[in-house]
Design a protein around this motif. Structure first.
Motif, PDB file in Angstrom:
ATOM      1  N   MET B   1      46.547  27.821  58.495  1.00  0.00           N
ATOM      2  CA  MET B   1      46.482  28.452  57.155  1.00  0.00           C
ATOM      3  C   MET B   1      45.847  27.475  56.159  1.00  0.00           C
ATOM      4  O   MET B   1      46.202  26.298  56.164  1.00  0.00           O
ATOM      5  N   PRO B   2      44.905  27.935  55.362  1.00  0.00           N
ATOM      6  CA  PRO B   2      44.251  27.021  54.391  1.00  0.00           C
ATOM      7  C   PRO B   2      45.273  26.432  53.422  1.00  0.00           C
ATOM      8  O   PRO B   2      46.312  27.036  53.189  1.00  0.00           O
ATOM      9  N   ASP B   3      44.956  25.277  52.889  1.00  0.00           N
ATOM     10  CA  ASP B   3      45.823  24.635  51.882  1.00  0.00           C
ATOM     11  C   ASP B   3      45.537  25.292  50.526  1.00  0.00           C
ATOM     12  O   ASP B   3      44.682  24.848  49.768  1.00  0.00           O
ATOM     13  N   TYR B   4      46.282  26.351  50.234  1.00  0.00           N
ATOM     14  CA  TYR B   4      45.990  27.152  49.043  1.00  0.00           C
ATOM     15  C   TYR B   4      46.165  26.369  47.736  1.00  0.00           C
ATOM     16  O   TYR B   4      45.434  26.584  46.778  1.00  0.00           O
ATOM     17  N   LEU B  71      41.580  32.576  47.728  1.00  0.00           N
ATOM     18  CA  LEU B  71      42.712  32.757  46.816  1.00  0.00           C
ATOM     19  C   LEU B  71      43.190  34.204  46.772  1.00  0.00           C
ATOM     20  O   LEU B  71      44.314  34.476  46.349  1.00  0.00           O
ATOM     21  N   LEU B  72      42.315  35.123  47.216  1.00  0.00           N
ATOM     22  CA  LEU B  72      42.688  36.534  47.194  1.00  0.00           C
ATOM     23  C   LEU B  72      43.246  37.016  48.537  1.00  0.00           C
ATOM     24  O   LEU B  72      43.615  38.186  48.680  1.00  0.00           O
ATOM     25  N   GLU B  73      43.306  36.097  49.511  1.00  0.00           N
ATOM     26  CA  GLU B  73      43.901  36.476  50.800  1.00  0.00           C
ATOM     27  C   GLU B  73      45.383  36.801  50.592  1.00  0.00           C
ATOM     28  O   GLU B  73      46.051  36.178  49.770  1.00  0.00           O
ATOM     29  N   PRO B  74      45.897  37.794  51.322  1.00  0.00           N
ATOM     30  CA  PRO B  74      47.302  38.200  51.135  1.00  0.00           C
ATOM     31  C   PRO B  74      48.266  37.011  51.278  1.00  0.00           C
ATOM     32  O   PRO B  74      49.238  36.911  50.528  1.00  0.00           O
ATOM     33  N   GLU B  75      47.972  36.090  52.191  1.00  0.00           N
ATOM     34  CA  GLU B  75      48.886  34.964  52.425  1.00  0.00           C
ATOM     35  C   GLU B  75      48.941  34.009  51.235  1.00  0.00           C
ATOM     36  O   GLU B  75      49.857  33.197  51.119  1.00  0.00           O
ATOM     37  N   ALA B  76      47.914  34.060  50.369  1.00  0.00           N
ATOM     38  CA  ALA B  76      47.861  33.134  49.226  1.00  0.00           C
ATOM     39  C   ALA B  76      48.802  33.576  48.104  1.00  0.00           C
ATOM     40  O   ALA B  76      49.184  32.777  47.249  1.00  0.00           O
ATOM     41  N   ALA B  77      49.181  34.839  48.139  1.00  0.00           N
ATOM     42  CA  ALA B  77      49.898  35.445  46.995  1.00  0.00           C
ATOM     43  C   ALA B  77      51.095  34.621  46.541  1.00  0.00           C
ATOM     44  O   ALA B  77      51.314  34.439  45.335  1.00  0.00           O
ATOM     45  N   GLU B  78      51.865  34.100  47.501  1.00  0.00           N
ATOM     46  CA  GLU B  78      53.090  33.394  47.113  1.00  0.00           C
ATOM     47  C   GLU B  78      52.838  31.984  46.605  1.00  0.00           C
ATOM     48  O   GLU B  78      53.669  31.410  45.918  1.00  0.00           O
ATOM     49  N   GLN B  79      51.702  31.403  47.003  1.00  0.00           N
ATOM     50  CA  GLN B  79      51.477  29.986  46.700  1.00  0.00           C
ATOM     51  C   GLN B  79      50.571  29.746  45.489  1.00  0.00           C
ATOM     52  O   GLN B  79      50.454  28.620  45.014  1.00  0.00           O
ATOM     53  N   VAL B  80      49.910  30.807  45.061  1.00  0.00           N
ATOM     54  CA  VAL B  80      48.882  30.635  44.026  1.00  0.00           C
ATOM     55  C   VAL B  80      49.339  31.323  42.740  1.00  0.00           C
ATOM     56  O   VAL B  80      49.960  32.387  42.792  1.00  0.00           O
ATOM     57  N   SER B  81      49.052  30.727  41.603  1.00  0.00           N
ATOM     58  CA  SER B  81      49.469  31.288  40.321  1.00  0.00           C
ATOM     59  C   SER B  81      48.772  32.616  40.044  1.00  0.00           C
ATOM     60  O   SER B  81      47.669  32.872  40.562  1.00  0.00           O
ATOM     61  N   ALA B  82      49.410  33.438  39.241  1.00  0.00           N
ATOM     62  CA  ALA B  82      48.832  34.735  38.878  1.00  0.00           C
ATOM     63  C   ALA B  82      47.504  34.545  38.150  1.00  0.00           C
ATOM     64  O   ALA B  82      46.564  35.316  38.340  1.00  0.00           O
ATOM     65  N   VAL B  83      47.436  33.490  37.326  1.00  0.00           N
ATOM     66  CA  VAL B  83      46.191  33.230  36.592  1.00  0.00           C
ATOM     67  C   VAL B  83      45.053  32.923  37.562  1.00  0.00           C
ATOM     68  O   VAL B  83      43.946  33.466  37.444  1.00  0.00           O
ATOM     69  N   ALA B  84      45.324  32.070  38.544  1.00  0.00           N
ATOM     70  CA  ALA B  84      44.264  31.711  39.502  1.00  0.00           C
ATOM     71  C   ALA B  84      43.837  32.934  40.311  1.00  0.00           C
ATOM     72  O   ALA B  84      42.632  33.135  40.561  1.00  0.00           O
ATOM     73  N   ARG B  85      44.815  33.773  40.693  1.00  0.00           N
ATOM     74  CA  ARG B  85      44.471  34.973  41.469  1.00  0.00           C
ATOM     75  C   ARG B  85      43.591  35.924  40.659  1.00  0.00           C
ATOM     76  O   ARG B  85      42.585  36.421  41.144  1.00  0.00           O
ATOM     77  N   ARG B  86      44.002  36.151  39.443  1.00  0.00           N
ATOM     78  CA  ARG B  86      43.230  37.080  38.615  1.00  0.00           C
ATOM     79  C   ARG B  86      41.855  36.480  38.287  1.00  0.00           C
ATOM     80  O   ARG B  86      40.851  37.196  38.274  1.00  0.00           O
ATOM     81  N   ALA B  87      41.815  35.177  38.051  1.00  0.00           N
ATOM     82  CA  ALA B  87      40.530  34.521  37.788  1.00  0.00           C
ATOM     83  C   ALA B  87      39.629  34.637  39.011  1.00  0.00           C
ATOM     84  O   ALA B  87      38.422  34.861  38.899  1.00  0.00           O
ATOM     85  N   ALA B  88      40.212  34.501  40.177  1.00  0.00           N
ATOM     86  CA  ALA B  88      39.430  34.631  41.423  1.00  0.00           C
ATOM     87  C   ALA B  88      38.869  36.044  41.548  1.00  0.00           C
ATOM     88  O   ALA B  88      37.707  36.242  41.929  1.00  0.00           O
ATOM     89  N   GLU B  89      39.716  37.012  41.192  1.00  0.00           N
ATOM     90  CA  GLU B  89      39.304  38.413  41.269  1.00  0.00           C
ATOM     91  C   GLU B  89      38.113  38.683  40.344  1.00  0.00           C
ATOM     92  O   GLU B  89      37.091  39.242  40.764  1.00  0.00           O
ATOM     93  N   GLU B  90      38.236  38.263  39.088  1.00  0.00           N
ATOM     94  CA  GLU B  90      37.162  38.471  38.120  1.00  0.00           C
ATOM     95  C   GLU B  90      35.915  37.666  38.498  1.00  0.00           C
ATOM     96  O   GLU B  90      34.790  38.123  38.304  1.00  0.00           O
ATOM     97  N   THR B  91      36.124  36.457  39.013  1.00  0.00           N
ATOM     98  CA  THR B  91      34.998  35.620  39.433  1.00  0.00           C
ATOM     99  C   THR B  91      34.225  36.299  40.550  1.00  0.00           C
ATOM    100  O   THR B  91      32.989  36.334  40.546  1.00  0.00           O
ATOM    101  N   LEU B  92      34.971  36.845  41.502  1.00  0.00           N
ATOM    102  CA  LEU B  92      34.323  37.462  42.659  1.00  0.00           C
ATOM    103  C   LEU B  92      33.444  38.641  42.234  1.00  0.00           C
ATOM    104  O   LEU B  92      32.302  38.773  42.698  1.00  0.00           O
ATOM    105  N   VAL B  93      33.960  39.464  41.331  1.00  0.00           N
ATOM    106  CA  VAL B  93      33.160  40.594  40.836  1.00  0.00           C
ATOM    107  C   VAL B  93      31.883  40.070  40.171  1.00  0.00           C
ATOM    108  O   VAL B  93      30.782  40.554  40.453  1.00  0.00           O
ATOM    109  N   ASP B  94      32.047  39.051  39.312  1.00  0.00           N
ATOM    110  CA  ASP B  94      30.883  38.499  38.596  1.00  0.00           C
ATOM    111  C   ASP B  94      29.880  37.876  39.563  1.00  0.00           C
ATOM    112  O   ASP B  94      28.671  38.083  39.441  1.00  0.00           O
TER     113      ASP B  94
END
Lengths: 505, 505
Positions: B1-4, B71-94
């Protein structure tokens, strides 16, 4: 054989890209000093840090060095432009110096100094050296390490001088500055003992800021400063900055009870600005589109300030305008009295308000303190005391607080060690240029008296401005004046001018 | 598992670095529009081009996308902050959108539009559409190609809308805007036929610029705008820009013969600025430290402009101050007459001077023209004529020259196609927010009348400002108001307010 034309093209493209970063950083610096919001200081320093880091990374990537080395190969000489060759030469020197600085330390230093200017402003406002001391200690520690990384032969301070005056050494400065000091101290004594004294009371007449601004603009225009390629703003610590030759900004400070601050300050910064506005367009976007050195740059500001604006001829032309704009404030002050007053000599505390006679003594003091800090013979904690002692010794005055003493200048807060000597070198060069101009343009005084300053600016553009970093400082001085660095013309000028004003025998 | 945790750290560092470039570009933009030297336009566009190219290269390097995807992988959900997840989501779209634009075309477009704003300024000054036409044709051609690269389902204009109002489509806009227009046109007719008419003659009384500036500062302070984290400057085309939440700048324009330009303009831009100053500090340095959409951003400026500053309560509190600062200009104008006059409705030529009743009709006109240009049913050469026809049809007025017609706005010159609809959406959202605030703060009118605007700003900060891009536009509107996008509150507000002012039955 490498495709030199191809390398030259790629090299010049990279120069333009690096230059873009420099321009963005210059704008960030201008903005920080002309009214950027106080609370943004941390974020702004991160932006500066990030751009500077990228610039550093690209300069030290190896690719720039490779290209520079190729362009300097003997076989390249015929195929590559003189500009590209010289730019490669200067780039190589810079890159090799940067390679010696560890990237993380350089970035940390840049981030630090982008904050410390604001901390210094606060410390200065309250005169509190102790609150600023830890930052200055950090800065000095960086500078000492940087000197070691950069390397030197005789003195660690030599390593730092290069960024401001390439080729200059402690050995040369010790010699030049001792001659200058030995010449200045007796002149100051002559002034003190002289029979004549200017009446300076009217210098503190109230002149509203908007009138002063109008006069500043008037004089900048007379100097041929191009407002379509620049702008005039206010700053607590005035400066000029050239993003490129089409965007060269002047800042000044208005004291409603001392018009001299803005008048001579604006003309001084205007002298810097004329240098940048008149850089050769063939150098645009390269490392060469810059002053040859800080000393040469300062020679331009000081030339306009002292050899144009502090002359009787200049005020023959402009005194009426000043009287008119100030609402008749100086109606009853004769031109000669005005001229004497704006040239009054008075050993004082503040460098930027010093007269042209005592100014260099302020510089020599700073030079000696910097040298001691860098060689380690003086600690930052002992700096205020050392400052005060030297003030007494050279200028005979003592600061009543650190704001008018050791905290007065921004340079150390910005991490600029090795910069101060350039100011005195600027005085020396300016006097040498003046001597040469009068040889070439014997009608110099008449031109100034008629407000026709263009021929003077053209002389400077031809000999100094246009060359940017194509020529080295010493080459510029020698080609323009026929001799090397020489403090004698400055001493002769001061002796002649002030003997006549103060009427000593 | 990656080091999230490691990936999150690296991702946030890269976000901060990208944010530094955005901040530098914002400053360059602010500078260009607040007095940068005219001659520097070419060099400045090179600087913008170089920084934008680097930003583009880093966003599309693949590394940012990789990190975002991890950061958007399901396994990352517990280890990564909500801000980083949402930022990753918006970054990916952009990033995925940027990947679709060829790098060289994007850079050329950025370089082009950094120049065309100046060309447009010149064209507007002379009213000469033909001199600007070639540039606009180039810009439209880029936008049409970009729409194809970006991809769309129903209409090419949908592809461009995303940058301003994510999720918005031509189909939705056609529906919403037709409802709005069908509601507005009869209201305008009611006004035209109404018995009451405001006396507006005093609106053109001379109020010196420095007085207007003082009033602008007063009102910004009342709105809780923080001058330590911002500044107020002049611009030909006023705007607000946030470099970061501690550096949010407002610009305004002073017309000495119409104080409304600065008063309502400053408050409008101040509304934008409050959004940026009150973004959640946990979002700082990420892609989320920004408005949720242009429509939501505009809802904030329009809320303050129309639902605060155009109310009778606001002037109960501030009319005295305006009278005082203007030197007693409106001494003989009763508050009710003043209130009516600053709310006079008059179909007119200039969007930014339009009243709140007719404003949206200006937008609907632009939306229809943009849509036609992008789908290719209208050519740039035919644009002035199409503009004039629609002006006649919707507003019943005809420009006498292109400066007050097709050349009036900067948006197209800056390459911002798809932006205009946000303004009308902003009106719609602002009215929805107003309805919800009054529900939560029934004393709304009293707060405004007493100058205590902080509770209102807190409501907006809690529901809108702090979320930045953590929430999507529709989520924000729904959470704050309990319903989706709905033009009815705006139509109800206009109908109620203007029936009362113009006294129709």
């Amino acid at each position: 054989m490498p495709d030199y034309a191809q390398i030259e093209q790629e090299f010049l493209n990279e120069q333009r890209s690096l230059n873009a970063y420099d321009q963005a950083l210059s704008l960030l610096g201008w903005d920080a000093r002309t009214g950027a919001p106080r609370k943004g200081v941390e974020e702004r320093s991160e932006v500066v840090g990030a751009l500077a880091a990228e610039l550093f990374a690209r300069k030290t990537s190896g690719h720039l060095k490779d290209m520079s080395q190729h362009l300097l190969e003997p076989e390249a000489a015929e195929q590559v432009s003189a500009v590209a060759r010289r730019a490669a030469e200067e780039t190589l020197v810079d890159v090799e110096r940067m390679e010696r600085l560890p990237r993380n330390e350089y970035q940390a230093f840049t981030t630090l100094t982008s904050k410390t200017e604001s901390y210094w402003e606060e410390a200065k406002a309250s005169g509190d050296f102790e609150s600023f001391r830890p930052y200055l200690e950090e800065i000095v520690a960086y500078q000492r390490r940087f000197a070691d990384y950069l390397g030197y032969e005789a003195h660690p301070y030599d390593a730092l001088l290069h960024d401001f005056e390439p080729g200059m050494t402690v050995s040369t400065l010790d010699d030049t500055f001792s001659k200058l000091r030995d010449g200045l101290l007796p002149l100051v004594e002559q002034v003190k003992a002289a029979p004549a004294r200017p009446d300076t009371s009217f210098l503190h007449a109230h002149v509203p800021k908007d009138r002063q601004r109008a006069f500043s603009e008037h004089v900048l225009r007379q100097m041929t400063y191009d407002f379509d390629a620049g702008r005039l703003d206010e700053a607590v610590h005035p400066f000029a900055v050239g993003l490129n030759h089409n965007d060269v900004r002047v800042t000044t400070k208005y004291d409603e009870h001392d018009f001299r601050t803005a008048v001579f300050g604006t003309i001084h910064e205007g002298g810097h600005a004329l240098y940048e506005q008149n850089l050769g367009t063939d150098l645009a976007g390269t490392i060469l589109a810059d002053g040859a050195s800080m000393g040469i740059h300062e020679s331009q500001s000081l030339f306009w300030e002292n050899f144009v604006a502090r002359t009787r001829s200049f005020w023959e032309n402009n005194y009426g305008k000043l009287q008119e704009l100030s609402g008749g404030q100086f109606q009853h002050v004769a031109l000669d009295d005005f001229y004497f007053a704006v040239n009054s000599v008075e050993p004082s505390l503040i460098r930027i308000e010093a007269d042209e006679m005592t100014y260099s003594l302020h510089i020599i003091l700073r030079y000696e303190l910097e040298k001691a800090l860098i060689e380690g013979s003086l600690q930052v904690k002992d700096l205020p005391e050392a400052w005060n002692e030297k003030m007494k010794q050279y200028l005979g005055v003592l600061p009543s607080n650190h704001a008018e003493g050791v905290l007065q200048d921004v340079h150390w807060a910005g991490g600029a060690f090795g910069y101060f000597p350039s100011y005195a070198l600027g005085y020396i060069y300016a006097a040498q240029f003046q001597q040469a101009i009068v040889r070439d343009l014997p009608a110099f005084d008449d031109l100034v008296a008629s407000g026709d300053l263009a021929p003077i600016r053209h002389w400077l553009t031809e000999r100094v401005h246009q060359h940017g970093r194509m020529k080295r400082p010493a080459e510029i001085v020698t080609a323009a004046t026929g001799e090397g660095t020489n403090p004698e013309p400055l001493l002769a000028h001061l002796s002649h001018k002030y003997q006549s004003l103060y009427r000593w025998s």
